[in-house]
Every structure is written in C-alpha cells, then in structure tokens.
Design a protein around this motif. Structure first.
Motif, mmCIF file in Angstrom:
data_model
loop_
_atom_site.group_PDB
_atom_site.id
_atom_site.type_symbol
_atom_site.label_atom_id
_atom_site.label_comp_id
_atom_site.label_asym_id
_atom_site.label_seq_id
_atom_site.Cartn_x
_atom_site.Cartn_y
_atom_site.Cartn_z
ATOM 1 N N TYR A 43 56.653 44.417 36.410
ATOM 2 C CA TYR A 43 55.814 43.749 35.415
ATOM 3 C C TYR A 43 54.695 43.001 36.129
ATOM 4 O O TYR A 43 54.767 42.754 37.346
ATOM 5 N N LEU A 44 53.679 42.634 35.371
ATOM 6 C CA LEU A 44 52.519 41.947 35.932
ATOM 7 C C LEU A 44 52.617 40.462 35.587
ATOM 8 O O LEU A 44 52.719 40.096 34.417
ATOM 9 N N LEU A 45 52.588 39.627 36.599
ATOM 10 C CA LEU A 45 52.595 38.171 36.414
ATOM 11 C C LEU A 45 51.186 37.645 36.693
ATOM 12 O O LEU A 45 50.609 37.925 37.744
ATOM 13 N N ILE A 46 50.653 36.893 35.736
ATOM 14 C CA ILE A 46 49.358 36.233 35.918
ATOM 15 C C ILE A 46 49.606 34.731 35.863
ATOM 16 O O ILE A 46 49.897 34.174 34.805
ATOM 17 N N ASP A 47 49.513 34.066 37.006
ATOM 18 C CA ASP A 47 49.819 32.645 37.130
ATOM 19 C C ASP A 47 48.549 31.908 37.540
ATOM 20 O O ASP A 47 48.098 32.025 38.679
ATOM 21 N N GLY A 81 45.560 32.560 36.831
ATOM 22 C CA GLY A 81 44.516 33.486 37.240
ATOM 23 C C GLY A 81 44.879 34.399 38.387
ATOM 24 O O GLY A 81 44.133 35.341 38.690
ATOM 25 N N LYS A 82 45.998 34.171 39.056
ATOM 26 C CA LYS A 82 46.416 35.007 40.174
ATOM 27 C C LYS A 82 47.390 36.075 39.670
ATOM 28 O O LYS A 82 48.400 35.767 39.058
ATOM 29 N N ALA A 83 47.078 37.346 39.943
ATOM 30 C CA ALA A 83 47.885 38.461 39.453
ATOM 31 C C ALA A 83 48.810 38.984 40.539
ATOM 32 O O ALA A 83 48.386 39.190 41.688
ATOM 33 N N THR A 84 50.087 39.210 40.165
ATOM 34 C CA THR A 84 51.082 39.726 41.099
ATOM 35 C C THR A 84 51.973 40.723 40.373
ATOM 36 O O THR A 84 52.392 40.475 39.245
ATOM 37 N N LEU A 85 52.269 41.853 41.020
ATOM 38 C CA LEU A 85 53.216 42.809 40.462
ATOM 39 C C LEU A 85 54.628 42.452 40.908
ATOM 40 O O LEU A 85 54.874 42.190 42.090
ATOM 41 N N LYS A 86 55.552 42.430 39.931
ATOM 42 C CA LYS A 86 56.940 42.060 40.196
ATOM 43 C C LYS A 86 57.879 43.215 39.827
ATOM 44 O O LYS A 86 57.578 44.031 38.949
ATOM 45 N N ASP A 87 59.032 43.241 40.458
ATOM 46 C CA ASP A 87 60.036 44.271 40.176
ATOM 47 C C ASP A 87 60.656 44.027 38.804
ATOM 48 O O ASP A 87 61.118 42.916 38.503
ATOM 49 N N ALA A 106 56.167 44.701 31.286
ATOM 50 C CA ALA A 106 55.669 43.490 30.632
ATOM 51 C C ALA A 106 54.469 42.931 31.386
ATOM 52 O O ALA A 106 54.206 43.286 32.546
ATOM 53 N N ILE A 107 53.756 42.048 30.689
ATOM 54 C CA ILE A 107 52.711 41.226 31.299
ATOM 55 C C ILE A 107 53.043 39.776 30.947
ATOM 56 O O ILE A 107 53.219 39.446 29.768
ATOM 57 N N VAL A 108 53.167 38.932 31.947
ATOM 58 C CA VAL A 108 53.513 37.527 31.757
ATOM 59 C C VAL A 108 52.323 36.670 32.180
ATOM 60 O O VAL A 108 51.748 36.887 33.249
ATOM 61 N N ALA A 109 51.968 35.717 31.344
ATOM 62 C CA ALA A 109 50.864 34.814 31.676
ATOM 63 C C ALA A 109 51.338 33.374 31.586
ATOM 64 O O ALA A 109 52.043 32.991 30.652
#
Length: 325
Positions: free
Chosen positions: A1-5, A7-13, A79-82
C-alpha cells in the motif's frame, strides 16, 4: 500500500492485508497509524480485478462505477493511507468564510432535510415516477411494485445510529445504522443511498429495506459497486423467470442476448441498442420503458417531471404547437 505522511510517499508491504474486506483493512491501518490517518482501499473484488470493483473509504463511501478498484488490484495496490498536519491552502480565507456563511443560510432547508435522510428520501416515489429502474429495466413501478411503502424514507432511518458527513460538509447527509434486526449487518453499516435502493429495491422488485441494508454492507466490504450488483442480480432473476436454468447462466461465458426472451437459436447474440436516430420508431422510452409514445415523454417533461421527482425539474409551459414540433 502507499503511505503518504506529511507529503512524503512510501510503499509498504500489504501482504497481511491482501484478501481482507475493506472494513478490516481500514481498521488495521487506522490502528497502525492512528485515527487521524485516512485510507482508501479495495476489497476482494478489486484484488480479483472485477470490472465492477470500486474503491472504498470510511467503511462504505465508494468511488463506484468504471471498475476503479480493478485498476488498483491490477497494480497490486491494496490501499492508500494519508496522514499529517499540513494545512489546505486557501487564497482568501476571509472571503471563503463569508461565502460559506452566506451559502449555508441560503441552503438551510436543504441542509436540514438531507441531514436527516440523505439521498434515501425518495426510493418509494422514484419507483413509481419512472426515475428508478424496475424489474431489470423492463417493468413499470405502479404495476410491478404497487406497494412501495417499504422503501419510504422513514424506513431508511428506522434503525439510525449516528449522523456522519464528508469532511467539513455542513449537510452531513450520511449516517450509520445500529446492528441489523432482521438481517445480521453489523453496527456502523452505512445508511442506504438512493442508487443502492433503486438497484436492489425496485429493480429486483424488492421492498425490504433491511435486506437492502444487508447487501449494501456486503458490497461495501467486498469493494463491489452496488449499482452493478443490483443490476446483475435483476438480470439473473429475469433469466431464471424466463426459463434459463440457473446452472446455465452461472456457467455461461457468452451473453446470449435476445435468445433469453425468444428461445430461438437464430436470436443468440442479438442485441438492440436504441439510438436518437429515427427516435419515433424506438419505443419504449425512458430508462424503464414507462412510455410508449413520444407525446407522453414531452408531456412528462412539460409538466415538470413525475410525482415525487427531486431533480429540480420545472414545468416548461410549452404550447400545443411547440409540443407538436
């Protein structure tokens, strides 16, 4: 899933999330990143790249239609998490607040009504006015579903628990239900929206609001579009009524078209798509086939639409000559 924290984007398992419903997925991600984090996700329908898959957030708000969930599934994106504390930039905050105050006063009656019922306010009247499909788009509401009291707006809020709304929306037209009484949908299931009522209600000749709430919960958890779901079931019901064995339409790879009606081998694969050309020869009209004459269509809109319509249609005031033209 994609985590946007912030403004910083990181791909997570997302291996531990794959295969889970949308409700459990959101709950898991919120437990990890906090209640202030918000997620959009897909369910099993999106993972399997169903063309009816949608994207879900808030346990039942859907980006439906178009198979958007299948796009995420094809990318193996669960998922995409912000999350974060970044502010939404506004060019002129003072002017925006003044406009908000003005429009809130202007729309106060709308806000009050929609705050109670949302879009579930006209499932009954729409089934009889021609606004809702009936019996797989082939029936007329007053004939096929004469008693629509089970789709009345008060039935839709009979099991209401909490009002909700989209972020900063004054109408807060959404709501959640208490646990089902007749059907076992869990507390927190979203109150029905109009399109879901139409698809699983009149289009399936069903007026049991509790049963529609149950299937709404299931579709949301699977990440499956409710309009498509209701239409597919209505189609299957018509095939069964017209004599096609259940195992045949479940196992079939091809849509046999007109054959389902005539049972004539020569009609296999034949379809009819109405067009605007030679309109006078393409009856019946309206999306549910309510009218057989163009004059009826003109009279319908000239009168401002059918009883109970909420689309804001106004009488046109056409003269007899204008209607004839």
């Amino acid at each position: 899933y994609l985590l946007i924290d912030n403004g910083k984007a990181t791909l997570k398992d997302a291996g531990d999330l794959w295969g889970k419903g949308t409700g459990e997925t959101e709950e898991t991600l919120e437990s990890e990143y906090g209640k202030s984090a918000k997620a959009v996700c897909i369910g099993p329908a999106g993972e399997r790249q169903s063309l009816c898959a949608c994207i879900i957030t808030n346990r039942g708000d859907a980006a439906g239609r178009s198979g958007l969930g299948a796009v995420m599934g094809s990318k193996k994106l669960k998922a995409i998490v912000a999350k974060g504390e970044m502010q939404v930039p506004i060019h002129d905050l003072e002017a925006a607040n003044a406009l908000r105050k003005e429009q809130r006063e202007y729309a106060k009656n709308f806000i009050e009504f929609f705050g109670i019922y949302g879009t579930s306010s006209h499932g009954d009247s729409s089934a009889h006015s021609g606004d809702t499909p009936v019996k797989n788009w082939g029936g007329v509401g007053v004939v096929e579903v004469p008693d629509v009291s089970g789709l009345n707006k008060d039935k839709m809020v009979a099991n209401l628990d909490k009002r909700k709304g989209c972020w900063h929306c004054p109408a807060a037209c959404k709501a959640t239900l208490k646990a089902g009484r007749e059907y076992p949908y869990p507390a927190g299931t979203h109150r029905l929206e109009y399109e879901t009522i139409g698809a699983f209600g009149a289009n399936c000749c069903n007026t049991n609001a509790e049963s529609i709430a149950m299937v709404n919960y299931l579709c949301n958890d699977y990440g499956f579009d409710t309009i498509s779901g209701g239409s597919i079931i209505a189609f299957a019901m018509e095939l069964y009524q017209k004599g096609m064995p259940e195992e045949e339409y479940r196992a079939g790879d091809d849509d046999l078209g007109l054959y389902h009606v005539t049972k004539q081998p020569k009609d296999k694969g034949k379809f009819r798509t109405p067009s605007l050309r030679e309109l006078r020869w393409t009856a019946p009209y309206m999306h549910n086939g309510a009218f057989w004459e163009l004059a009826e269509v003109v009279d319908f809109y000239n009168a401002g639409g059918g009883a109970g319509q909420t689309a804001g249609l106004q009488p046109l005031g056409l003269s007899d000559g204008e209607k004839a033209d």
